[in-house]
Enzyme design. Structure first.
Site, PDB file in Angstrom:
ATOM      1  CE  LYS A 130      -8.201 -14.964   3.470  1.00 25.74           C
ATOM      2  NZ  LYS A 130      -8.682 -13.727   2.890  1.00 25.74           N
ATOM      3  CG  ASP A 170      -5.800 -12.545   1.428  1.00 21.99           C
ATOM      4  OD1 ASP A 170      -6.867 -11.791   1.966  1.00 21.99           O
ATOM      5  OD2 ASP A 170      -4.780 -12.503   2.259  1.00 21.99           O
TER       6      ASP A 170
HETATM    7  P1  NDP Z   1      -1.693  -7.480  -2.190  1.00 18.48           P
HETATM    8  O1  NDP Z   1      -0.661  -8.702  -1.749  1.00 18.48           O
HETATM    9  O2  NDP Z   1      -1.992  -7.049  -3.219  1.00 18.48           O
HETATM   10  O3  NDP Z   1      -0.985  -6.180  -1.216  1.00 18.48           O
HETATM   11  C1  NDP Z   1      -0.534  -6.193   0.216  1.00 18.48           C
HETATM   12  C2  NDP Z   1      -0.001  -4.858   0.407  1.00 18.48           C
HETATM   13  O4  NDP Z   1       0.053  -5.153   1.867  1.00 18.48           O
HETATM   14  C3  NDP Z   1       1.677  -4.690  -0.300  1.00 18.48           C
HETATM   15  O5  NDP Z   1       1.737  -3.482  -0.307  1.00 18.48           O
HETATM   16  C4  NDP Z   1       2.310  -5.395   0.912  1.00 18.48           C
HETATM   17  O6  NDP Z   1       3.850  -4.890   0.773  1.00 18.48           O
HETATM   18  C5  NDP Z   1       1.560  -5.077   2.119  1.00 18.48           C
HETATM   19  N1  NDP Z   1       2.088  -6.068   3.095  1.00 18.48           N
HETATM   20  C6  NDP Z   1       1.961  -7.304   3.240  1.00 18.48           C
HETATM   21  N2  NDP Z   1       2.339  -7.943   4.448  1.00 18.48           N
HETATM   22  C7  NDP Z   1       2.775  -6.880   5.074  1.00 18.48           C
HETATM   23  C8  NDP Z   1       3.452  -6.761   6.218  1.00 18.48           C
HETATM   24  N3  NDP Z   1       3.722  -7.908   7.116  1.00 18.48           N
HETATM   25  N4  NDP Z   1       3.598  -5.626   6.871  1.00 18.48           N
HETATM   26  C9  NDP Z   1       3.663  -4.491   5.966  1.00 18.48           C
HETATM   27  N5  NDP Z   1       3.040  -4.441   4.739  1.00 18.48           N
HETATM   28  C10 NDP Z   1       2.593  -5.537   4.423  1.00 18.48           C
HETATM   29  O7  NDP Z   1      -2.879  -7.898  -0.997  1.00 18.48           O
HETATM   30  P2  NDP Z   1      -4.229  -7.391  -1.238  1.00 18.48           P
HETATM   31  O8  NDP Z   1      -4.418  -5.812  -1.424  1.00 18.48           O
HETATM   32  O9  NDP Z   1      -5.262  -8.161  -2.001  1.00 18.48           O
HETATM   33  O10 NDP Z   1      -4.736  -7.579   0.504  1.00 18.48           O
HETATM   34  C11 NDP Z   1      -4.390  -6.453   1.508  1.00 18.48           C
HETATM   35  C12 NDP Z   1      -5.376  -6.362   2.838  1.00 18.48           C
HETATM   36  O11 NDP Z   1      -6.576  -6.742   2.183  1.00 18.48           O
HETATM   37  C13 NDP Z   1      -5.266  -7.885   3.514  1.00 18.48           C
HETATM   38  O12 NDP Z   1      -5.447  -7.784   4.781  1.00 18.48           O
HETATM   39  C14 NDP Z   1      -6.188  -8.761   3.092  1.00 18.48           C
HETATM   40  O13 NDP Z   1      -6.652  -9.851   3.705  1.00 18.48           O
HETATM   41  C15 NDP Z   1      -7.515  -7.947   2.723  1.00 18.48           C
HETATM   42  N6  NDP Z   1      -8.465  -8.156   1.569  1.00 18.48           N
HETATM   43  C16 NDP Z   1      -8.168  -8.313   0.539  1.00 18.48           C
HETATM   44  C17 NDP Z   1      -9.257  -8.684  -0.250  1.00 18.48           C
HETATM   45  C18 NDP Z   1      -9.071  -8.557  -1.918  1.00 18.48           C
HETATM   46  O14 NDP Z   1     -10.090  -8.771  -2.556  1.00 18.48           O
HETATM   47  N7  NDP Z   1      -7.681  -8.638  -2.217  1.00 18.48           N
HETATM   48  C19 NDP Z   1     -10.475  -8.981   0.195  1.00 18.48           C
HETATM   49  C20 NDP Z   1     -10.818  -8.228   1.469  1.00 18.48           C
HETATM   50  C21 NDP Z   1      -9.608  -8.109   2.333  1.00 18.48           C
HETATM   51  P3  NDP Z   1       4.847  -5.815   0.265  1.00 18.48           P
HETATM   52  O15 NDP Z   1       4.607  -5.940  -1.367  1.00 18.48           O
HETATM   53  O16 NDP Z   1       6.075  -5.243   0.588  1.00 18.48           O
HETATM   54  O17 NDP Z   1       4.518  -7.094   0.793  1.00 18.48           O
END
Ligand code: NDP
Length: 452
Positions: A130, A170
């Site tokens: 990562k 991510d």
């Molecule tokens: P994105 O950046 O596309 O979206 C993240 C979302 O989570 C946004 O809505 C964001 O809101 C919110 N968010 C991020 N940080 C915080 C925080 N500290 N508190 C509250 N809300 C928060 O990321 P992904 O959708 O790709 O990833 C989401 C999760 O899924 C993560 O945990 C990631 O590790 C996991 N994941 C992702 C994969 C992928 O293929 N993308 C694969 C496996 C797991 P805001 O816009 O306000 O920051």
């Protein structure tokens, strides 16, 4: 857990804490795994005597570097870049890059550690890693994001490669960022190669990769339902987040006849009593992927949508049968879990990585609510990245239907693996099942390869 194992666990954790005392997220991830693995090793002599778990909690390599770049005003900015190459026993390091101001070594080590077990579960030959940066893409121009990505890749390119380490996206790293990083890698190395996944479809990407984590989480939830002769159809679902994972989880739930009543971002959540249908989902996609706006704007646009500032989706004023946390780590705590029980909760599947705190998991566990940890339920993203790597090696592209079918089958096989090691009467302990199944493959490879 028996007293014997409790003592072993606390001794093991004391040693890990002594070396990583300030890394709270990493310690949390390690403890969850150790709880399942220590009794398993005790019952399986093959895994004793070679300090497998002690070796697994040490990353093979941690790279940390300076990322200088110039903003649009010509000012010098400096961020910190990382790549944690955790374990390559079963394949090249594989795992996403996160760009978010909260990124630090503890968060990347927890994510890299989880990734080792997750990748093992996918049935594909991928080790765990990562990386990322404390760079905040929010509010930056495309030009600034490009300059940052180019500077970040200028250093990272020395350490990665299609047979060494293959990063993906991510939080904060989507198609735009992968594009800029791929361009810089190609320019510096003069190689057009599958060094990153999540690439654009015209330059080596795989169909279904953007959808894969969200779709995979829902496929996994559907497998969980099947064990209870039930399904997603007609269920009211609370989803948190509104990024990549949340968007495609919502899409798949709609296709399976569920009703999604929430979405969120770091400023709060929206409640949609009638359910998010395709028009509202399209609005979220445009808002988040193109305009890069805030979820509150949905309540400005639609009269039947209410925004709750600084609150979590789990507070939604309605029944919630299914909770799918898809935003970030530790976003669902013990209190939230209790609240959800009171709203008729029957199932939880994590789309995000470690979104439920240990207290929340205990509440679900005690109430015998089927609970899938992210390393099992969100593994569809990295699995499809693995499929992207295969297509790059073969120099061909599979159709949407082919990739989706492979993803679906992988999620079914992960569910089977969890069931194999986690079934206890008519209940499945998915945390135990995922950790043990993930451990076995990596441990066997480590034993075969000797002390490296
Ligand atoms: P994105 O950046 O596309 O979206 C993240 C979302 O989570 C946004 O809505 C964001 O809101 C919110 N968010 C991020 N940080 C915080 C925080 N500290 N508190 C509250 N809300 C928060 O990321 P992904 O959708 O790709 O990833 C989401 C999760 O899924 C993560 O945990 C990631 O590790 C996991 N994941 C992702 C994969 C992928 O293929 N993308 C694969 C496996 C797991 P805001 O816009 O306000 O920051």
């Amino acid at each position: 857990m028996s007293e014997k194992y409790t003592a072993q666990l606390s001794e093991f954790m004391e040693n890990v804490k002594a070396k990583n005392g300030h890394e709270s997220e990493f310690l949390q991830a390690v403890e969850e795994v150790a709880e399942a693995i220590i009794p398993f090793i005790d019952e399986n002599p093959k895994y004793q005597g070679s300090k497998l778990l002690e070796r697994m909690v040490e990353p093979e390599r941690v790279i940390m570097f300076r990322v200088p770049w110039l903003d649009d005003q010509g000012n010098t900015q400096v961020n910190r870049g990382y790549r944690v190459e955790f374990n390559s026993a079963i394949g090249p390091y594989k795992g996403g890059l996160r760009f978010h101001p909260s990124v630090n070594l503890s968060i990347l080590k927890f994510l890299g550690f989880e990734q080792v077990f997750k990748n093992s579960l996918t049935t594909l030959p991928m080790g765990g890693g990562k990386g990322g940066s404390d760079f905040n893409p929010k509010g930056k121009s495309d030009n600034e994001v490009m300059k940052f990505c180019q500077s970040f890749m200028t250093e990272l390119q020395r350490h990665i490669g299609p047979d060494t380490d293959v990063p993906a996206g991510d939080i904060g790293v989507g198609g735009r960022e992968i594009g800029y990083m791929f361009g810089q890698y190609k320019r510096l190395r003069n190689e057009f190669t599958g060094v990153l996944t999540g690439k654009g479809i015209t330059w080596g990407g795989s169909l279904i990769r953007p959808e894969a984590t969200g779709y995979g989480t829902v496929y996994f939830a559907e497998e969980m339902f099947k064990t209870k002769n039930d399904s997603m159809r007609g269920k009211t679902v609370a989803v948190s987040g509104s990024g990549n994972v949340a968007q495609f989880a919502i899409e798949k739930i709609l296709q399976l006849g569920g009703k999604v009543v929430t979405a969120s971002d770091s400023s709060g959540y929206v409640y949609v009593p009638g359910g998010i249908h395709s028009d509202k989902l399209d609005f979220i996609k445009e808002l988040k992927n193109v305009k890069r706006g805030r979820i509150s704007e949905m309540a400005d646009k639609y009269d039947d949508v209410e925004f709750f500032a600084d609150e979590r989706a789990w507070n939604a004023p309605c029944d919630i049968h299914v909770a799918l946390p898809c935003a970030t780590q530790n976003e669902l705590n013990g209190e939230d879990a209790e609240k959800l029980l009171g709203k008729g909760l029957i199932l939880v599947a994590e789309g995000a990585n470690m979104p439920s705190t240990p207290e929340a998991i205990e509440v679900f566990h005690n109430a015998k609510i089927p609970f899938a940890p992210g390393k099992a339920s969100n593994a569809g993203g990295v699995a499809t990245s693995g499929l992207e790597m295969s297509q790059n090696s073969l120099r061909l592209s599979w159709t949407r239907e082919e990739v989706d079918e492979k993803l679906h089958n992988i999620m079914k096989s992960i569910h089977e693996a969890c069931e194999t090691y986690g079934r206890d009467g008519d209940h499945i302990d998915y945390v135990k099942g995922a950790n043990v199944a993930g451990f076995v493959k990596v441990a066997d490879a480590m034993l075969d390869q000797g002390l490296v």
